[in-house]
Structure formats: structure tokens, C-alpha cells
Design an enzyme around this catalytic site. Sequence first.
Site, PDB file in Angstrom:
ATOM      1  N   THR A 101      -6.184  -2.677  -1.808  1.00 11.69           N
ATOM      2  CA  THR A 101      -6.899  -3.017  -0.569  1.00 11.69           C
ATOM      3  C   THR A 101      -7.087  -1.801   0.329  1.00 11.69           C
ATOM      4  O   THR A 101      -7.970  -1.799   1.181  1.00 11.69           O
ATOM      5  CB  THR A 101      -6.104  -4.073   0.232  1.00 11.69           C
ATOM      6  OG1 THR A 101      -4.734  -3.657   0.262  1.00 11.69           O
ATOM      7  CG2 THR A 101      -6.178  -5.444  -0.400  1.00 11.69           C
ATOM      8  N   GLY A 119       4.181   4.322 -10.799  1.00 13.67           N
ATOM      9  CA  GLY A 119       3.617   3.534  -9.700  1.00 13.67           C
ATOM     10  C   GLY A 119       4.487   3.526  -8.466  1.00 13.67           C
ATOM     11  O   GLY A 119       4.336   2.658  -7.607  1.00 13.67           O
ATOM     12  N   ASP A 164      -0.090   5.488   0.115  1.00 12.15           N
ATOM     13  CA  ASP A 164       1.124   6.148  -0.380  1.00 12.15           C
ATOM     14  C   ASP A 164       1.577   7.260   0.563  1.00 12.15           C
ATOM     15  O   ASP A 164       2.747   7.335   0.948  1.00 12.15           O
ATOM     16  CB  ASP A 164       0.882   6.716  -1.786  1.00 12.15           C
ATOM     17  CG  ASP A 164       0.412   5.650  -2.756  1.00 12.15           C
ATOM     18  OD1 ASP A 164       0.560   4.453  -2.444  1.00 12.15           O
ATOM     19  OD2 ASP A 164      -0.120   6.008  -3.823  1.00 12.15           O
TER      20      ASP A 164
END
Length: 390
Positions: free
Chosen positions: A46, A134, A182
Site C-alpha cells: 500500500t 522480507g 521500510d
Amino acid sequence: MSYDTWGPNLTALRDVAAKAFVNAFDAQPELWLAAPGRVNLIGEHTDYNDGFVLPAAIDRHVLMAVSPRDDRQVHLVAADFGARTSFSLDDVVHDKTQRWSEYQRGVAWALQGAGYTLRGMNAVLSSDVPVGSGLSSSAAIEVAMAYAFQLMSDLELDGVERALLCQKAENQFVGMNCGIMDQYIVSLGRRGHALLIDCRSLEYELVPVPDGCDVVICDTKKRRGLVDSEYNRRRQECERGASILGATALRDISVETFVARQNELDEITRMRCRHVITENQRTLDGVAALRDGDVARFGALMNDSHTSLRDDYEVSCHELDLMVEAAQRQPGTLGSRMTGAGFGGCTVSLVRSEHSPAFVTQVAQAYTESTGVVPDVYVCQAEDGVRRLH
Ligand code: GLA
């Protein structure tokens, strides 16, 4: 150096980095800093749609030992794999033979491009954020490097600008077209909390990790393949959807509008848009549920998120699905989903604390039985973002 601030994981990294620093530079480092990895609780794919995400920084870190230099050279040592490289701040170039240093070079390039004057440094890095899983090992390296420059060069740089410049390094120097999540959480994370980040306004709200619950990370050990090309393709599909629907970004389309107008979209675009639009709503609903103390509702939204990522966004894989199914079967599991870009890497589960010891062994066993692979499963703590350690 007190054990309290460092903890056992950082202490182990420090032992490795301290030795490497003395070997490489024949001196003690002037300061230490650490940047965490991250796990995203909900709000996947998103961020580049100007939407909402809910990540937390975790207790896995990139640790850096640093000293200033009097010249314009940056000397870097990767203690974990015994590699060394250097570059000049007067001419920050790529070094394809030392790919690990592309992130640090990119950060120097981005900071200087924004007009900051940098000082040379000697630095050693050591990390326990697994690569390609990840959990944002690359954002941790970037933000650690930016913070090292900040401390060495006395830069006035707030956490959001630091995140934006690290994202620019990754987008334009490294060449991975990631969103802001991130770098933002690695820069600004807060112990005991997740951050609800509005990826358009770049404002955030603190959301406490609910009492009596643990955040458990399960690493499938499947390393991500295809991620760059598929990631870029998803971005384009989202942009196409937004443009057909006449919006700046999918953030601007409500679930109701999507349902009313979905027939204007081809099937693939419709699936991608459905994921992003419903995921934005799930993230907001999830935060509301946590604020109400309704952890069961939050967990159900995590499960829905995984289904949507698997079926509509098509970024899961067999190993992630097996791990999520094993987690969802355990007593005390509130919800479970893949986390990060997908195509391998980790899952995140919210588990009632009294059940988490059994969860850790049972999920690992179930996954090993069906794949033959021993996963890494651990209860993680929500940590502070990048920080200096004394
Ligand atoms: C990667 C990217 C982030 C975000 C996630 C998916 O981690 O770096 O910007 O897009 O994938 O949510």
C-alpha cells in the site's frame, strides 16, 4: 557499555565488529550505532499507492562501529563476510564487484545530492537481519549509514528526511523502486509500538503492541526470487488502475467506489486494485480494533490480508502459504500473514503470549514436516529505530 542497552543479540554483533575494526584500522571505533530490521503487521503493497502501513522495528539489527577520517575517503568493512571496500566522497561511483556496498555508496550520493557536506569515515558493519527475507536488511543498512554520516558530520536531519533520502538512494542509486515504509520505520520506530504511517502525508501515529500478545516471525528460508521485476509490474498495474479510475493514487478510491466501478477495469488490474483498496481499509480498521482492545478482530484482518495478497495480488508462494496455514491452526493464534514484498521470506503472526512457546515449536515442526526445511521462528520485540549505543 551496559548489557541493558545492548542485549544479547547486539552484544554478539559487537564482538564480531569490534575485532574486525581493530584488525582493519588498528584503533578502537569512536562510536557505535544500530539500525533495526522491520516487520509489517498489516498494510502490504500500500505504501507506493500513497496508503497506510503498520510496521514495527524489530530486535534484529545492523550494527556499525564508526570513526571519522580527516580525508574524504569512506572505508567500509563487512565483518560478517570479510569484505572490504572504499570510495571517495568527491566521486561516489558504483562498484559492481562489491555489490553489498551499493547501499552505503547510494546514501553518500543521496545526502550529498541534497546539499549536505560529509566527512570521511572508517566503518565496520555486522548484521543479524537475515538478507532477502522480507525484514528490510537493506533499509537497515541505508539508515545506519545515513545516521553514521549524520553523527560524524553533525548534520541536522530529521527522521523523515533521513528516510526519504535513504529511499532515494535505493530507488535511484541501487535501482530498486521501493516505497517509503521500510526506511521510515527503521528511522523512526519506537520500542513497544507499531507505527501507523500515512504514506502520503508522511505523518505517523504510535500504536502499542497489544498487551498479552506476541509478534512472532517465521522465516520460511525461501529466499525471494523475481521480486524486483514482479514488484515493478505491480506498481505499474496499480498506476494503471488509478488512472482509469481518475485518481492520483489508489489511496483515493474507497471500497464503495471500487465496488461500483470495478467493471471498468480489466481482470488483472481489478484484482490488484481490489487488494490495495481493501488492504488500506483493513489497515485503518485494524488500528481501530487495536485501539478498542479487540485483538481478535485485528487477527482476523491479518488473515484476510494474507488471502488478498495470495489471491488478488499474487505475491505469496507455496512456502509462505504453508507457514501461514500452520500458524493459523495453532491454539492462541489471532492472525497470520506474509510480511514484506512476498515471493518468499517471512510471515508475521499475532499470538496470545501464553501460547507462543508452543506456537514456536509446533509451527516449526509442521513446516519442516511438509517442506523438509527447518525454519527460523522467533518471538520478536518491537524496538526503537536507528540509535546510538553507548
Ligand atoms: C518492500 C518495499 C516496501 C513495501 C513492501 C510491500 O518491503 O521496500 O516499500 O512496498 O515491499 O508492502
